[in-house]
Design an enzyme around this catalytic site. Structure first.
Site, PDB file in Angstrom:
ATOM      1  N   SER A   1       0.814  -1.229   0.000  1.00 52.05           N
ATOM      2  CA  SER A   1       0.000   0.000   0.000  1.00 52.05           C
ATOM      3  C   SER A   1       0.847   1.278   0.000  1.00 52.05           C
ATOM      4  O   SER A   1       1.791   1.424   0.780  1.00 52.05           O
ATOM      5  CB  SER A   1      -0.913   0.024   1.225  1.00 52.05           C
ATOM      6  OG  SER A   1      -1.595   1.259   1.271  1.00 52.05           O
TER       7      SER A   1
ATOM      8  N   LYS B   1     -13.608  -4.219   2.243  1.00 55.09           N
ATOM      9  CA  LYS B   1     -14.474  -3.041   2.086  1.00 55.09           C
ATOM     10  C   LYS B   1     -15.942  -3.312   2.426  1.00 55.09           C
ATOM     11  O   LYS B   1     -16.634  -2.439   2.938  1.00 55.09           O
ATOM     12  CB  LYS B   1     -14.354  -2.475   0.663  1.00 55.09           C
ATOM     13  CG  LYS B   1     -13.007  -1.803   0.426  1.00 55.09           C
ATOM     14  CD  LYS B   1     -12.917  -1.165  -0.937  1.00 55.09           C
ATOM     15  CE  LYS B   1     -11.504  -0.665  -1.200  1.00 55.09           C
ATOM     16  NZ  LYS B   1     -11.346  -0.068  -2.517  1.00 55.09           N
TER      17      LYS B   1
ATOM     18  N   ASN C   1     -14.422   2.493   2.325  1.00 62.00           N
ATOM     19  CA  ASN C   1     -12.955   2.489   2.254  1.00 62.00           C
ATOM     20  C   ASN C   1     -12.331   3.462   3.252  1.00 62.00           C
ATOM     21  O   ASN C   1     -11.112   3.549   3.341  1.00 62.00           O
ATOM     22  CB  ASN C   1     -12.458   2.791   0.827  1.00 62.00           C
ATOM     23  CG  ASN C   1     -12.523   4.264   0.481  1.00 62.00           C
ATOM     24  OD1 ASN C   1     -13.293   5.017   1.085  1.00 62.00           O
ATOM     25  ND2 ASN C   1     -11.732   4.690  -0.481  1.00 62.00           N
TER      26      ASN C   1
ATOM     27  N   GLY D   1     -15.542  -4.860 -15.763  1.00 67.36           N
ATOM     28  CA  GLY D   1     -15.461  -5.393 -14.401  1.00 67.36           C
ATOM     29  C   GLY D   1     -16.725  -5.092 -13.618  1.00 67.36           C
ATOM     30  O   GLY D   1     -17.411  -4.092 -13.884  1.00 67.36           O
ATOM     31  N   ALA D   2     -17.029  -5.980 -12.676  1.00 72.73           N
ATOM     32  CA  ALA D   2     -18.240  -5.797 -11.860  1.00 72.73           C
ATOM     33  C   ALA D   2     -17.961  -6.160 -10.417  1.00 72.73           C
ATOM     34  O   ALA D   2     -18.845  -6.590  -9.682  1.00 72.73           O
ATOM     35  CB  ALA D   2     -19.375  -6.649 -12.426  1.00 72.73           C
ATOM     36  N   GLY D   3     -16.710  -5.984  -9.982  1.00 70.53           N
ATOM     37  CA  GLY D   3     -16.318  -6.289  -8.606  1.00 70.53           C
ATOM     38  C   GLY D   3     -16.487  -5.058  -7.711  1.00 70.53           C
ATOM     39  O   GLY D   3     -17.240  -4.129  -8.031  1.00 70.53           O
ATOM     40  N   GLY D   4     -15.755  -5.056  -6.605  1.00 74.73           N
ATOM     41  CA  GLY D   4     -15.885  -3.986  -5.620  1.00 74.73           C
ATOM     42  C   GLY D   4     -15.553  -2.607  -6.161  1.00 74.73           C
ATOM     43  O   GLY D   4     -16.241  -1.628  -5.847  1.00 74.73           O
ATOM     44  N   ALA D   5     -14.491  -2.507  -6.983  1.00 76.88           N
ATOM     45  CA  ALA D   5     -14.087  -1.192  -7.494  1.00 76.88           C
ATOM     46  C   ALA D   5     -15.159  -0.643  -8.440  1.00 76.88           C
ATOM     47  O   ALA D   5     -15.515   0.540  -8.372  1.00 76.88           O
ATOM     48  CB  ALA D   5     -12.745  -1.290  -8.208  1.00 76.88           C
TER      49      ALA D   5
ATOM     50  N   GLY E   1      -4.111   4.114 -12.635  1.00 78.17           N
ATOM     51  CA  GLY E   1      -4.945   4.590 -11.532  1.00 78.17           C
ATOM     52  C   GLY E   1      -4.259   5.354 -10.415  1.00 78.17           C
ATOM     53  O   GLY E   1      -4.835   5.505  -9.335  1.00 78.17           O
TER      54      GLY E   1
HETATM   55  P1  NDP Z   1     -12.582  -7.584  -7.205  1.00 76.53           P
HETATM   56  O1  NDP Z   1     -11.858  -8.830  -6.846  1.00 76.53           O
HETATM   57  O2  NDP Z   1     -13.735  -7.138  -6.366  1.00 76.53           O
HETATM   58  O3  NDP Z   1     -13.153  -7.738  -8.708  1.00 76.53           O
HETATM   59  C1  NDP Z   1     -12.344  -8.233  -9.728  1.00 76.53           C
HETATM   60  C2  NDP Z   1     -12.996  -8.012 -11.090  1.00 76.53           C
HETATM   61  O4  NDP Z   1     -12.048  -8.344 -12.094  1.00 76.53           O
HETATM   62  C3  NDP Z   1     -14.222  -8.875 -11.352  1.00 76.53           C
HETATM   63  O5  NDP Z   1     -15.119  -8.155 -12.142  1.00 76.53           O
HETATM   64  C4  NDP Z   1     -13.612 -10.073 -12.100  1.00 76.53           C
HETATM   65  O6  NDP Z   1     -14.536 -10.718 -12.958  1.00 76.53           O
HETATM   66  C5  NDP Z   1     -12.581  -9.374 -12.948  1.00 76.53           C
HETATM   67  N1  NDP Z   1     -11.460 -10.217 -13.382  1.00 76.53           N
HETATM   68  C6  NDP Z   1     -10.521 -10.799 -12.612  1.00 76.53           C
HETATM   69  N2  NDP Z   1      -9.598 -11.418 -13.382  1.00 76.53           N
HETATM   70  C7  NDP Z   1      -9.976 -11.225 -14.675  1.00 76.53           C
HETATM   71  C8  NDP Z   1      -9.436 -11.632 -15.931  1.00 76.53           C
HETATM   72  N3  NDP Z   1      -8.321 -12.356 -16.004  1.00 76.53           N
HETATM   73  N4  NDP Z   1     -10.083 -11.244 -17.054  1.00 76.53           N
HETATM   74  C9  NDP Z   1     -11.204 -10.507 -16.978  1.00 76.53           C
HETATM   75  N5  NDP Z   1     -11.772 -10.090 -15.825  1.00 76.53           N
HETATM   76  C10 NDP Z   1     -11.160 -10.449 -14.678  1.00 76.53           C
HETATM   77  O7  NDP Z   1     -11.450  -6.465  -7.312  1.00 76.53           O
HETATM   78  P2  NDP Z   1     -11.663  -4.874  -7.141  1.00 76.53           P
HETATM   79  O8  NDP Z   1     -12.906  -4.524  -7.868  1.00 76.53           O
HETATM   80  O9  NDP Z   1     -11.515  -4.494  -5.727  1.00 76.53           O
HETATM   81  O10 NDP Z   1     -10.357  -4.276  -7.894  1.00 76.53           O
HETATM   82  C11 NDP Z   1     -10.280  -4.216  -9.300  1.00 76.53           C
HETATM   83  C12 NDP Z   1      -9.076  -3.389  -9.738  1.00 76.53           C
HETATM   84  O11 NDP Z   1      -9.245  -2.020  -9.343  1.00 76.53           O
HETATM   85  C13 NDP Z   1      -7.758  -3.850  -9.127  1.00 76.53           C
HETATM   86  O12 NDP Z   1      -6.757  -3.781 -10.137  1.00 76.53           O
HETATM   87  C14 NDP Z   1      -7.485  -2.815  -8.050  1.00 76.53           C
HETATM   88  O13 NDP Z   1      -6.098  -2.647  -7.804  1.00 76.53           O
HETATM   89  C15 NDP Z   1      -8.069  -1.567  -8.700  1.00 76.53           C
HETATM   90  N6  NDP Z   1      -8.423  -0.504  -7.725  1.00 76.53           N
HETATM   91  C16 NDP Z   1      -7.783   0.697  -7.814  1.00 76.53           C
HETATM   92  C17 NDP Z   1      -8.083   1.722  -6.947  1.00 76.53           C
HETATM   93  C18 NDP Z   1      -7.343   3.026  -7.070  1.00 76.53           C
HETATM   94  O14 NDP Z   1      -7.442   3.842  -6.145  1.00 76.53           O
HETATM   95  N7  NDP Z   1      -6.649   3.276  -8.171  1.00 76.53           N
HETATM   96  C19 NDP Z   1      -9.103   1.582  -5.896  1.00 76.53           C
HETATM   97  C20 NDP Z   1      -9.757   0.276  -5.906  1.00 76.53           C
HETATM   98  C21 NDP Z   1      -9.401  -0.721  -6.784  1.00 76.53           C
HETATM   99  P3  NDP Z   1     -15.531 -11.900 -12.456  1.00 76.53           P
HETATM  100  O15 NDP Z   1     -16.671 -11.197 -11.759  1.00 76.53           O
HETATM  101  O16 NDP Z   1     -15.947 -12.572 -13.704  1.00 76.53           O
HETATM  102  O17 NDP Z   1     -14.721 -12.750 -11.530  1.00 76.53           O
END
Ligand code: NDP
Length: 276
Positions: free
Chosen positions: A18, A69, A90, A130-134, A243
């Site tokens: 970090s 988070k 966060n 992407g559809a994760g936490g970010a 980022g």
């Molecule tokens: P999550 O684990 O919550 O979500 C991961 C996402 O990435 C999901 O949508 C997942 O898809 C997808 N994914 C993972 N691997 C692959 C792949 N090989 N090909 C395609 N899709 C993939 O992570 P976060 O949302 O927390 O973080 C995402 C990114 O954002 C990270 O790189 C993190 O470092 C960055 N970030 C940057 C910040 C900043 O301040 N600059 C703040 C927060 C995050 P699926 O749902 O299909 O598994």
């Protein structure tokens, strides 16, 4: 001058990568605030007890990173509307009557895009990968800028569709798999919120979604280009950014919540860029 500096930390698992201690250290120096800022590596099973102990022992604020988070949302007695919408926290601040949770990720991204990179988001076409936490954290603030259309594409298409459904009252938003991304004309902004760059890969993005006026933005950051920004440049994107700006701007929002003063992010962004 305070006798004992106020204590802050970033909590994550892992957390040794970090940059938050560096960034908040610079903010503190710049604003002449006496504080300490450390890293806390805490496994998910210990999250709640460690947070409670930190604040019980006089800690003033925590930044929360992966994978905590959503858990941080649950330990916060009060939450800002943007944290509520994101379902993730966060930034935690100590208040007299309980913990207060905010989510500054989306505001940080929007500030970087609009103020640092000079983009106007109103009436633009945005592709969010992407559809994760970010992704969840930035959707509300992005839609708040009034884009014409926002498409969420994810490896697991169901997750993207669910996210779009959840946010549909905030704007024109659709979810799909990578193979169903709208092909008609390129997007103004393509945001990579997948963690694919951390694995040195890129999502399978169909040709035609980017053009010479497209800004490609990877929320991931590292030394130099990421896999996504490298791909974007070679595919003819007008601009490609990582980022770092989002990271510094979301930190500035946290600092403001804790200390009531907005630091100047420009020298910090310069310093981070020079060290990365
Ligand atoms: P999550 O684990 O919550 O979500 C991961 C996402 O990435 C999901 O949508 C997942 O898809 C997808 N994914 C993972 N691997 C692959 C792949 N090989 N090909 C395609 N899709 C993939 O992570 P976060 O949302 O927390 O973080 C995402 C990114 O954002 C990270 O790189 C993190 O470092 C960055 N970030 C940057 C910040 C900043 O301040 N600059 C703040 C927060 C995050 P699926 O749902 O299909 O598994």
């Amino acid at each position: 001058m305070q006798a004992t500096p106020d204590r802050y930390a970033v909590i994550g698992y892992p957390v040794k990568h970090s940059w938050s201690p560096f960034i908040h250290g610079m903010f503190a120096k710049q604003t002449n605030h006496a504080l300490t800022y450390t890293r806390m590596e805490v496994a998910p099973a210990d999250f709640q007890s460690e947070v409670e102990a930190f604040f019980a022992n006089g800690g003033r604020g925590l930044n929360v990173t992966v994978p905590h988070k959503q858990a941080a949302c649950l330990v916060s007695r009060y939450r800002t509307p943007r944290a509520e919408i994101a379902g993730a926290v966060n930034t935690i601040a100590a208040q007299a009557d309980g913990l207060f949770g905010d989510n500054t990720d989306g505001a940080g991204l929007v500030t970087d895009l609009t103020r640092n990179l000079g983009l106007t988001l109103a009436d633009t076409r945005i592709l969010l990968l992407g559809a994760g936490g970010a992704a969840r954290g930035v959707l509300g603030p992005l839609l708040g800028e009034g884009p014409a259309y926002l498409e969420i594409a994810n490896r697991n298409a169901e997750r993207a569709i669910e996210l779009a459904t959840e946010f549909r009252t905030l704007g024109e938003v659709r979810g799909c798999g990578f193979d169903a991304i709208t092909a008609a004309g390129h997007f103004d902004l393509v945001l990579n919120a997948t963690s694919a760059s951390l694995q040195e890969t890129i999502p399978p993005i169909p040709p035609g979604v980017i053009g010479a006026t497209t800004l490609c933005y990877d929320m991931a950051y590292g030394k130099g280009d990421t896999a996504f920004t490298r791909w974007a440049k070679s595919a003819g994107a007008g601009r490609a950014e990582t980022g770092w700006g989002m990271l510094v701007e979301q930190a500035a929002e946290s600092f403001f919540l804790w200390r009531g003063v907005k630091p100047d992010t420009r020298p910090v962004l310069e310093a981070v860029k020079n060290q990365r």
